[in-house]
Enzyme design. Structure first.
Site, PDB file in Angstrom:
ATOM      1  N   ASP A  65       0.842  -1.189   0.000  1.00 39.84           N
ATOM      2  CA  ASP A  65       0.000   0.000   0.000  1.00 39.84           C
ATOM      3  C   ASP A  65       0.880   1.243   0.000  1.00 39.84           C
ATOM      4  O   ASP A  65       1.983   1.221  -0.557  1.00 39.84           O
ATOM      5  CB  ASP A  65      -0.943  -0.027   1.209  1.00 39.84           C
ATOM      6  CG  ASP A  65      -2.302   0.568   0.903  1.00 39.84           C
ATOM      7  OD1 ASP A  65      -2.381   1.796   0.723  1.00 39.84           O
ATOM      8  OD2 ASP A  65      -3.290  -0.185   0.847  1.00 39.84           O
ATOM      9  N   ASP A  74      -1.356   2.139  17.466  1.00 39.73           N
ATOM     10  CA  ASP A  74      -2.057   0.917  17.083  1.00 39.73           C
ATOM     11  C   ASP A  74      -1.164  -0.053  16.318  1.00 39.73           C
ATOM     12  O   ASP A  74      -1.494  -1.245  16.189  1.00 39.73           O
ATOM     13  CB  ASP A  74      -3.273   1.247  16.212  1.00 39.73           C
ATOM     14  CG  ASP A  74      -4.406   1.885  17.004  1.00 39.73           C
ATOM     15  OD1 ASP A  74      -4.186   2.206  18.181  1.00 39.73           O
ATOM     16  OD2 ASP A  74      -5.490   2.092  16.430  1.00 39.73           O
ATOM     17  N   HIS A  97      -3.822   5.968   3.404  1.00 36.85           N
ATOM     18  CA  HIS A  97      -4.518   4.741   3.020  1.00 36.85           C
ATOM     19  C   HIS A  97      -3.864   3.510   3.641  1.00 36.85           C
ATOM     20  O   HIS A  97      -4.544   2.643   4.223  1.00 36.85           O
ATOM     21  CB  HIS A  97      -4.516   4.651   1.491  1.00 36.85           C
ATOM     22  CG  HIS A  97      -5.429   3.623   0.922  1.00 36.85           C
ATOM     23  ND1 HIS A  97      -5.052   2.315   0.721  1.00 36.85           N
ATOM     24  CD2 HIS A  97      -6.708   3.712   0.479  1.00 36.85           C
ATOM     25  CE1 HIS A  97      -6.057   1.642   0.188  1.00 36.85           C
ATOM     26  NE2 HIS A  97      -7.078   2.463   0.025  1.00 36.85           N
ATOM     27  N   ASN A 108      -3.415  -3.161  17.083  1.00 32.84           N
ATOM     28  CA  ASN A 108      -3.620  -3.627  18.460  1.00 32.84           C
ATOM     29  C   ASN A 108      -4.102  -2.517  19.380  1.00 32.84           C
ATOM     30  O   ASN A 108      -3.823  -2.507  20.570  1.00 32.84           O
ATOM     31  CB  ASN A 108      -2.342  -4.259  19.015  1.00 32.84           C
ATOM     32  CG  ASN A 108      -1.163  -3.283  18.986  1.00 32.84           C
ATOM     33  OD1 ASN A 108      -1.331  -2.079  18.787  1.00 32.84           O
ATOM     34  ND2 ASN A 108       0.044  -3.811  19.190  1.00 32.84           N
ATOM     35  N   ASN A 190     -14.022   0.327  -6.778  1.00 29.60           N
ATOM     36  CA  ASN A 190     -15.069   1.221  -6.266  1.00 29.60           C
ATOM     37  C   ASN A 190     -15.842   1.914  -7.380  1.00 29.60           C
ATOM     38  O   ASN A 190     -16.228   3.073  -7.246  1.00 29.60           O
ATOM     39  CB  ASN A 190     -14.441   2.274  -5.339  1.00 29.60           C
ATOM     40  CG  ASN A 190     -13.734   1.655  -4.160  1.00 29.60           C
ATOM     41  OD1 ASN A 190     -14.204   0.678  -3.597  1.00 29.60           O
ATOM     42  ND2 ASN A 190     -12.598   2.209  -3.789  1.00 29.60           N
ATOM     43  N   ALA A 201      -7.750  -7.961  -8.879  1.00 25.69           N
ATOM     44  CA  ALA A 201      -8.794  -8.766  -8.238  1.00 25.69           C
ATOM     45  C   ALA A 201      -9.381  -9.764  -9.223  1.00 25.69           C
ATOM     46  O   ALA A 201      -9.909 -10.811  -8.837  1.00 25.69           O
ATOM     47  CB  ALA A 201      -9.888  -7.852  -7.689  1.00 25.69           C
ATOM     48  N   ALA A 206      -6.694 -14.748  -7.177  1.00 27.25           N
ATOM     49  CA  ALA A 206      -6.965 -13.702  -6.197  1.00 27.25           C
ATOM     50  C   ALA A 206      -8.303 -13.946  -5.518  1.00 27.25           C
ATOM     51  O   ALA A 206      -9.250 -14.457  -6.126  1.00 27.25           O
ATOM     52  CB  ALA A 206      -6.958 -12.335  -6.880  1.00 27.25           C
ATOM     53  N   SER A 264     -11.302  -1.069  -0.424  1.00 30.49           N
ATOM     54  CA  SER A 264      -9.987  -1.063   0.238  1.00 30.49           C
ATOM     55  C   SER A 264     -10.126  -1.323   1.729  1.00 30.49           C
ATOM     56  O   SER A 264      -9.215  -1.859   2.359  1.00 30.49           O
ATOM     57  CB  SER A 264      -9.299   0.288   0.025  1.00 30.49           C
ATOM     58  OG  SER A 264      -8.836   0.431  -1.282  1.00 30.49           O
TER      59      SER A 264
END
Length: 923
Positions: A65, A74, A97, A108, A190, A201, A206, A264
């Site tokens: 990404d 986190d 993103h 976490n 999207n 995809a 995939a 996403s």
């Protein structure tokens, strides 16, 4: 704190044992937040997996990404490997993103905990701040993740247009999956239903992921199948992807967490689920994990396999089921000119990872599917297979998607299978050149003017090949280059092989837009809209160049074609500009040889719009655009989306003679009108005026046969006639009863004017005539409004079976209090003239109505009757306002001779202020 205890609680806070002085410093309203990970992980069953000790521990997930924020709490201790493949220095996420996606997989955080908090992440940065990703960077990241890192799962929340052939990235997904056993989990895209599932995809190996909302309804943006080329089923699974709150990269937004929507966001939910499943079955390959997740997914009623694949990921079932089905040859595509028989033999193999044998009952649902056996014994730690026959002989062209279901007690394994029978079709080659004759790659699509079916033309080096069914098609192309923006529209009859069409920018003519105001200069934004039959297209164009002089049209004559080019002009010298010119050059049935447009100020409509605030200063965004036809398009063309201060005002000069749609967005609320023809002269509008409440300006529910449908969330229209409104932050319920029995109830949240089905109550009714009570209640606490904090409506009506759709006999009462200031306030101790009018559900008959009005100055704790008088347009009342600052709530009861009745309450309909200097701009 319940409302009934407010008085006692305040006494205690002011001077009792719980007083503010003893450590409390502030009282906060109970606010509403977006849909966070703590909810979405529960939706897919991750929280139940954690109770079993399944957190993804020991499993590495690679996230390819925009990098990540190494300092975000986190992700502390979660990322074990990282590598930058982008052209941007460093691993830090400057886009936001990648951080959001990574934390959704394995964050976490104490509150926003990822799906697989025990997993470890390998971060591959393949793109930067711009969001652009090269194939070479992605390919290098994929190789690193699957081979060097050895990640079991690779999350790829990105993609591009899919071509019929296998592109290099799709090939890499298939090759690396087979070579390493990794599972590539990829966002479907999207584009909604406009274009098919994106690449990679679309690759066979995939696991393509679509998006649903918190009620498991398909997200309107989620790309759907069929897959380009063979019409295979993609996406294969769905997961929550609407308003997901997860970690925010520093510098990309305010706060440590942010809400995002998209496939996403759905993809890392599935990647995390795969990691948890890999912990349970460490010997499984990526394709076995894929089969287990898709085979155990929860199918959502009303969604097709081309929208949802197997359904929403169900981690609880995936962990419980010990049998996995893997299909070989379960999909067949039969070209129309293939002389061979339309038959194919495949196999479905069932692998049992449990210690006991399993007996499976098999069923096949689908016109072209037949199984070689109806029962199968799968040995412990073994495998058994069944033959699948696909026979499309004699079938008409189309898609034939079916399901193979294997059951054993609570075990249910679903496998999608089927065939595509191609209609008579041909490859069409499209070539494109710019105004200089050089090859160019435009944005282009073929569409069927009868059905609005769309096929994207994906160009490379000035050439695209698209396979089209025989018939009449139109080609739209837009060449947006550095020196010119060219629009071309071509009609084409596809009826033979070898057809070629050229988009030739050299044939274009300048569509020069001019304005006779020397004080105004064009903005560097324009918008293009086209329509033909049911097909519509709209897009924004930005350029550093003078856009009004850089538009070119290729001349064409075609009855039914409608197009517009909007350009925007503002003051050269004053910033912010006190006005905006919104000029729409309109073309009907043709692009003329001379498409220039000279706008003259005297021929324009001057619109002065006043925007009020709802009890408190706020910010809002006016939205507006001209229609191409009789109905608003799927996307309101909004022009420069300027956020303005509320209260405030703006002046717009618009092209006269067109129907313009207008709206106002404030926070999560949206109020929109029904469109109006704007003529020359001066027009004044007032937006966001009290009272905000229910509206039936748009269809408000119907009964078809014995099926009732009611869009329950349209409860926040302002005081303007003909307007409708929603607030996505508001929550509530809608309930239908008869004879004291509840027939249906639905929770309301995230309501939207553009997607009314998001807050729809649907149920089946008995055929005989009955009396029904329909109740809707909504609440909001928002920083941009202190008004209409609670809105309630209860209708009683009679209904029986209808042979065709009939609108429900509903009505609402609308108010437009006179004399309020720009904050929608009245002066304490004054009297407010309250014009009232009735809105009926469109299509219902008007009858004499009796109306009673009450007002409250204590948020509904007590009510007092207010006399009403009949007027030419409705009713009128004079409401006495309280002597001190506060609010006025309104309750109305209405009934007609048919027995239809309404009780409608708006808590805090308008505000009351105590000081004369607080009144501003009374109207």
């Amino acid at each position: 704190m319940p409302k009934s205890g407010a008085s006692q609680t305040w006494k205690e806070l002011a001077g009792g044992a719980r007083a503010l002085a003893s450590g409390r410093t502030k009282i906060w309203l109970d606010g509403r937040r977006s849909y966070g990970l703590e909810q979405s992980v529960k939706q897919i069953g991750a929280t139940e997996a954690w109770k079993q000790g399944m957190t993804g521990e020991g499993v590495t997930v690679a996230v390819l990404d925009s990098g990540y924020d190494p300092d975000h709490p986190d992700l502390k201790g979660v990322v074990t490997q990282e590598r930058n493949f982008s052209e941007e220095p460093g691993i830090r996420d400057l886009h936001g993103h990648g951080t959001h996606v990574a934390s959704t997989v394995a964050g976490n955080g104490a509150k926003h905990r990822g799906v697989a908090p025990g997993a470890r992440l390998a971060i591959g940065k393949v793109g930067g701040r711009s969001g652009h990703i090269t194939d070479s960077a992605l390919l290098a990241g994929m190789e690193w993740a699957a081979v060097e890192v050895g990640a079991k799962i690779v999350n790829v929340s990105l993609g591009g247009p899919d071509r019929p052939e296998i592109d290099p990235v799709e090939q890499a997904v298939n090759t690396l999956s087979a070579r390493t056993g990794a599972l590539f989990v990829v966002g479907a895209g999207n584009d909604g239903g406009i274009t098919p599932v994106s690449s990679p995809a679309s690759a066979d190996a995939a696991l393509a992921v679509g998006a649903v909302d918190r009620q498991d309804r398909m997200a309107d943006f989620s790309s759907t199948g069929p897959r380009e080329g063979d019409h295979g089923v993609k996406p294969e699974i769905t997961a929550p992807g609407v308003d997901i709150v997860a970690a925010a990269a520093a510098g990309t937004t305010d706060g440590s967490h942010v809400a995002m929507s998209g496939t996403s966001m759905a993809t890392p939910h599935v990647a995390g689920a795969a990691a948890i499943l890999a912990q349970r079955h460490p010997d499984w390959t990526g394709q076995q994990l894929k089969a287990a997740l898709t085979g155990s997914a929860h199918p959502v009623p009303g969604a097709t396999p081309y929208q949802q694949g197997g359904g929403r990921v169900d981690l609880v079932r995936a962990l419980r089921q010990q049998v996995v089905a893997q299909a070989e040859g379960a999909w067949a595509a039969f070209p129309w000119d293939d002389p061979n028989e339309r038959r194919k033999i495949g196999t479905i193999s069932y692998t049992n990872s449990g210690d006991a044998p399993v007996s499976l009952d098999l069923t096949a649902e689908g016109e072209v599917l037949e199984l070689g056996a109806r029962r199968l014994e799968v040995p412990a730690r073994g495998q058994a297979s069944v033959t699948l026959s696909i026979d499309a002989s004699g079938k008409a062209p189309g898609d034939y998607v079916g399901t193979i279901t294997a059951t054993s007690g609570e075990t249910v394994i679903r496998t999608l299978a089927g065939a595509y029978v191609e209609p008579e079709s041909y490859d069409v080659t499209v070539k494109a050149v710019d105004t200089n004759g050089d090859p160019v790659d435009p944005s282009a699509q073929f569409y069927d003017p009868r059905t609005a079916a769309i096929r994207q033309a994906v160009f490379q080096d000035g050439t695209a090949t698209v396979r089209l069914a025989k018939g009449d098609w139109n080609l739209f192309a837009l060449i947006h280059g550095r020196t010119a923006t060219v629009i071309a529209h071509t009609a084409l009859t596809v009826d033979r092989a070898g057809q070629q069409v050229t988009v030739d920018g050299r044939q274009a003519r300048q569509a020069l837009v001019t304005l006779d105001d020397p004080a105004a200069a064009p903005l560097h934004q324009a918008e293009v809209g086209l329509a033909f039959g049911p097909w519509t297209m709209s897009m924004s164009v930005w350029s550093a160049l003078d856009l009004p002089s850089r538009f070119f049209l290729v001349p064409v004559r075609q009855p039914g074609l409608r197009a517009s080019i909007r350009t925007f002009w503002a003051s050269k010298d004053i910033s912010p500009s006190p006005y905006l010119y919104d000029l729409a050059a309109r073309y009907v049935d043709r692009f003329p040889d001379d498409p220039s447009h000279a706008a003259k100020r005297k021929n324009l409509a001057k619109v002065t719009a006043a925007y009020r605030a709802s009890g408190v200063a706020a910010r809002g965004t006016p939205l507006f655009g001209p229609r191409l036809g009789d109905d608003p398009g799927p996307l309101m063309m909004t022009g420069p989306q300027e956020e303005i201060d509320l209260p405030g005002s703006r002046t717009y000069y618009r092209t006269a003679g067109l129907v313009w749609d207008s709206a106002l967005q404030v926070g999560d609320s949206l109020v929109a009108d029904g469109g109006r023809v704007v003529e020359r002269g001066h027009i004044r509008e007032v937006w966001n005026a009290a009272v905000s409440g229910p509206s039936l300006a748009r269809p408000g529910g119907s009964r078809t046969g014995d099926r009732l449908t009611f869009p329950a969330g349209v409860f926040f229209a302002d005081g303007g006639a003909g307007r409708a409104g929603t607030d996505g932050t508001a929550t509530g319920t809608a309930t239908l009863t008869t004879g004291g029995k509840v027939l249906a109830t639905t929770d309301l949240a995230g309501c939207s004017l553009d997607l009314p089905q998001a807050c729809e109550l649907r149920t089946d009714l008995p055929g005989e005539e009955s009396a029904y009570t329909l109740s809707t209640s909504m609440r909001r606490q928002v920083p941009y409004s202190t008004l209409s904090t609670a809105v309630d409506a209860t209708w009683t009506f009679r209904s029986s079976h209808t042979p065709r759709e009939q609108p429900l006999p509903l009505m609402v009462v609308r108010y437009a209090p006179a004399g309020l200031d720009d904050l929608n306030q009245a002066k304490a101790g004054s009297r407010t003239l309250l014009p009232m009018w009735l809105e009926r559900n469109p299509g219902t008959r008007s009858q004499a109505v009796r109306v009673e009005l009450e007002r409250s100055s204590d948020d509904g704790a007590s009510w007092r009757r207010v006399p009403v008088v009949r007027t030419a347009s409705g009713w009128s009342a004079v409401v006495p306002n309280p002597p001190a600052a506060g609010f006025v709530s309104l309750r109305v009861k209405a009934s007609d001779a048919s027995g239809t009745a309404l009780v409608q309450t708006v808590t805090r309909a308008y505000a009351v202020h105590a000081h004369p200097e607080g009144v501003r701009g009374a109207r």
